[in-house]
Motif scaffolding. Structure first.
Motif: not given
Length: 83
Positions: A15-16, A19-20, A22-23, A26, A68, A71
């Motif tokens: 999960v981390n 999330l990394e 996605f950051v 962004e 997505c 993942s």
């Protein structure tokens, strides 16, 4: 569809990592927005055009869609900002 049980630590790590990613995206899309603004205002380099920016955004969206979708398989990707 079958489900698989994984240890909590592995789950948190996966999960981390997601999330990394996605950051990173962004940040990439924020920079694309800034570049677009600079192009419109005429504060850009010769190589920066809306057409090239559109190309990079399309490439990044394709990679993001792949993240997505895949993942759960730990896919690694690279963001495209310039060729």
């Amino acid at each position: 569809m079958t489900t698989k049980t994984i240890p909590a630590v592995s789950y948190v790590v996966q999960v981390n990592q997601l999330l990394e990613r996605f950051v990173v995206f962004e940040t990439v899309f924020f920079e694309c927005t800034q570049t677009c603004r600079n192009i419109i205002l005429g504060r850009c380099t010769v190589g920066e055009t809306l057409a090239t920016l559109d190309h990079y955004v399309d490439q990044n969206l394709t990679v993001l869609a792949g993240i997505c979708y895949s993942s759960r398989r730990g896919a690694t990707t690279n963001c495209v900002c310039h060729d």
